[in-house]
Scaffold this active site. Structure first.
Site, mmCIF file in Angstrom:
data_model
loop_
_atom_site.group_PDB
_atom_site.id
_atom_site.type_symbol
_atom_site.label_atom_id
_atom_site.label_comp_id
_atom_site.label_asym_id
_atom_site.label_seq_id
_atom_site.Cartn_x
_atom_site.Cartn_y
_atom_site.Cartn_z
ATOM 1 N N GLY A 1 0.863 -1.176 0.000
ATOM 2 C CA GLY A 1 0.000 0.000 0.000
ATOM 3 C C GLY A 1 0.895 1.220 0.000
ATOM 4 O O GLY A 1 1.746 1.361 -0.863
ATOM 5 N N GLU A 2 0.744 2.025 1.020
ATOM 6 C CA GLU A 2 1.578 3.224 1.143
ATOM 7 C C GLU A 2 2.111 3.260 2.579
ATOM 8 O O GLU A 2 1.348 3.471 3.522
ATOM 9 C CB GLU A 2 0.729 4.455 0.800
ATOM 10 C CG GLU A 2 1.452 5.758 0.962
ATOM 11 C CD GLU A 2 2.788 5.785 0.252
ATOM 12 O OE1 GLU A 2 2.852 5.510 -0.961
ATOM 13 O OE2 GLU A 2 3.788 6.065 0.922
ATOM 14 N N SER A 3 3.429 3.033 2.690
ATOM 15 C CA SER A 3 3.992 2.859 4.032
ATOM 16 C C SER A 3 3.857 4.112 4.888
ATOM 17 O O SER A 3 3.702 4.017 6.108
ATOM 18 C CB SER A 3 5.452 2.430 3.936
ATOM 19 O OG SER A 3 6.203 3.391 3.233
ATOM 20 N N GLU B 1 0.286 -11.406 -3.471
ATOM 21 C CA GLU B 1 -1.188 -11.404 -3.430
ATOM 22 C C GLU B 1 -1.795 -10.852 -4.728
ATOM 23 O O GLU B 1 -2.998 -10.629 -4.811
ATOM 24 C CB GLU B 1 -1.688 -10.626 -2.200
ATOM 25 C CG GLU B 1 -1.736 -9.115 -2.305
ATOM 26 C CD GLU B 1 -0.376 -8.432 -2.300
ATOM 27 O OE1 GLU B 1 0.669 -9.120 -2.345
ATOM 28 O OE2 GLU B 1 -0.356 -7.188 -2.266
ATOM 29 N N HIS C 1 4.589 -8.361 -4.619
ATOM 30 C CA HIS C 1 3.213 -8.599 -4.156
ATOM 31 C C HIS C 1 2.737 -10.001 -4.536
ATOM 32 O O HIS C 1 2.081 -10.159 -5.565
ATOM 33 C CB HIS C 1 2.259 -7.608 -4.839
ATOM 34 C CG HIS C 1 2.395 -6.206 -4.380
ATOM 35 N ND1 HIS C 1 1.592 -5.646 -3.419
ATOM 36 C CD2 HIS C 1 3.247 -5.228 -4.753
ATOM 37 C CE1 HIS C 1 1.934 -4.391 -3.209
ATOM 38 N NE2 HIS C 1 2.936 -4.112 -4.025
ATOM 39 N N ILE D 1 5.402 -3.106 -7.616
ATOM 40 C CA ILE D 1 4.680 -1.839 -7.832
ATOM 41 C C ILE D 1 5.315 -0.766 -6.939
ATOM 42 O O ILE D 1 5.220 -0.857 -5.724
ATOM 43 C CB ILE D 1 3.182 -1.972 -7.478
ATOM 44 C CG1 ILE D 1 2.537 -3.116 -8.281
ATOM 45 C CG2 ILE D 1 2.446 -0.662 -7.748
ATOM 46 C CD1 ILE D 1 1.151 -3.505 -7.797
ATOM 47 N N ARG D 2 5.972 0.177 -7.529
ATOM 48 C CA ARG D 2 6.698 1.218 -6.771
ATOM 49 C C ARG D 2 7.402 0.571 -5.565
ATOM 50 O O ARG D 2 7.267 0.987 -4.421
ATOM 51 C CB ARG D 2 5.752 2.336 -6.310
ATOM 52 C CG ARG D 2 5.226 3.179 -7.472
ATOM 53 C CD ARG D 2 4.248 4.239 -7.008
ATOM 54 N NE ARG D 2 3.037 3.665 -6.436
ATOM 55 C CZ ARG D 2 2.730 3.653 -5.145
ATOM 56 N NH1 ARG D 2 3.530 4.211 -4.263
ATOM 57 N NH2 ARG D 2 1.620 3.096 -4.733
ATOM 58 N N ARG E 1 12.890 3.116 -0.380
ATOM 59 C CA ARG E 1 11.545 3.188 -0.979
ATOM 60 C C ARG E 1 11.638 3.513 -2.465
ATOM 61 O O ARG E 1 12.578 4.163 -2.906
ATOM 62 C CB ARG E 1 10.699 4.267 -0.298
ATOM 63 C CG ARG E 1 10.362 3.936 1.132
ATOM 64 C CD ARG E 1 9.567 5.072 1.765
ATOM 65 N NE ARG E 1 8.270 5.249 1.138
ATOM 66 C CZ ARG E 1 7.719 6.447 0.881
ATOM 67 N NH1 ARG E 1 8.350 7.546 1.177
ATOM 68 N NH2 ARG E 1 6.536 6.511 0.317
ATOM 69 N N CYS F 1 6.044 -5.441 0.311
ATOM 70 C CA CYS F 1 6.189 -4.099 -0.267
ATOM 71 C C CYS F 1 6.134 -3.024 0.833
ATOM 72 O O CYS F 1 7.070 -2.916 1.612
ATOM 73 C CB CYS F 1 5.152 -3.897 -1.368
ATOM 74 S SG CYS F 1 5.679 -2.639 -2.535
HETATM 75 N N1 GLN Z 1 6.077 2.936 -2.515
HETATM 76 C C1 GLN Z 1 5.188 2.478 -1.490
HETATM 77 C C2 GLN Z 1 5.633 2.947 -0.112
HETATM 78 O O1 GLN Z 1 6.608 3.565 0.052
HETATM 79 C C3 GLN Z 1 5.112 0.979 -1.480
HETATM 80 C C4 GLN Z 1 4.393 0.495 -2.718
HETATM 81 C C5 GLN Z 1 3.596 -0.743 -2.523
HETATM 82 O O2 GLN Z 1 3.364 -1.237 -1.423
HETATM 83 N N2 GLN Z 1 3.130 -1.243 -3.631
HETATM 84 O O3 GLN Z 1 4.972 2.656 0.837
#
Ligand code: GLN
EC number: 3.5.1.2
Length: 219
Positions: free
Chosen positions: A61-63, A193, A191, A150-151, A121, A92
């Site tokens: 997600g977004e840490s 999942e 990921h 993903i990112r 990150r 991630c």
């Molecule tokens: N770039 C996101 C972060 O810093 C991580 C991306 C992800 O979980 N797909 O949290």
């Protein structure tokens, strides 16, 4: 009445792809039951819910958002304690949360310190924002596993006691670490999942939660 062993695995549901993990965990045990074990999978948002779990998955997600919500909901210390005594898997953003040092994080971003690693990150850069790569994990039988990035972060430093499980090659030929383990804590940059393949989840359950380290190939 059943004499099956009851095991409960939670997915941290503060933010991110927690529903996907719950779905994959359910599929992983539906495909081939674990004899003698009855599984329960649930969302975890509070310290009380966390306490009931035998293992935890921290999703992608977004840490920075996850960190903020964890701080606001009083989850940081319970999570820190939980990771010292239970099996935990971070994917991630979850891996970022589990690390000891975060490069390119926000100044007040929480690092739980459950994995003695440094992570960077968004380490694949904008051009390679998202990609997939088949990886042959020796403990998963059959075809290579399609890893989805993903990112994604990468692990840039590993302290003694941390086992590097997997690397991928970048366009320039350099290798980067994308899966690590320290005792019963697992971190992956990718990921599983989103892979359409439940083997990685099954392996986490058997190797980390059941603790059946003698038979990792049972995944
Ligand atoms: N770039 C996101 C972060 O810093 C991580 C991306 C992800 O979980 N797909 O949290």
């Amino acid at each position: 009445m059943t004499s099956d062993r009851q095991l409960r695995v939670g997915v941290l549901a503060l933010q991110g792809a927690f529903r996907e993990h719950l779905e994959y965990l359910a599929q992983a045990v539906a495909a081939a039951p674990f004899p003698g074990i009855q599984w329960h999978f649930c969302e975890v948002k509070t310290p009380a819910e966390l306490e009931r779990c035998d293992g935890l998955v921290i999703p992608g997600g977004e840490s920075t958002a996850m960190s903020l919500i964890a701080q606001r909901t009083g989850m940081v210390e319970p999570l820190r304690d939980y990771c010292t005594t239970h099996p935990v898997w971070g994917t991630c953003a979850g891996l970022i949360l589990l690390a000891t040092t975060i490069v390119d994080g926000k100044p007040d971003q929480v690092a739980l310190g459950a994995l003695d690693v440094e992570v960077r990150r968004n380490a694949f850069g904008r051009q390679l924002d998202s990609f997939t790569a088949p990886v042959a994990f020796p403990w998963l039988k059959g075809e290579p596993f399609e890893t989805v990035f993903i990112r994604a972060p990468v692990v840039t430093k590993v302290e003694p006691g941390v086992e590097v499980l997997s690397t991928v090659e970048r366009g320039d030929g350099s290798k980067v670490v994308v899966a690590v383990r320290q005792r019963r804590v697992l971190g992956t940059s990718f990921h599983p999942e989103l892979a359409g393949d439940y083997r990685f989840h099954r392996w986490f359950l058997s190797e980390f939660v059941v603790g059946d380290s003698a038979s990792p190939a049972s995944a």
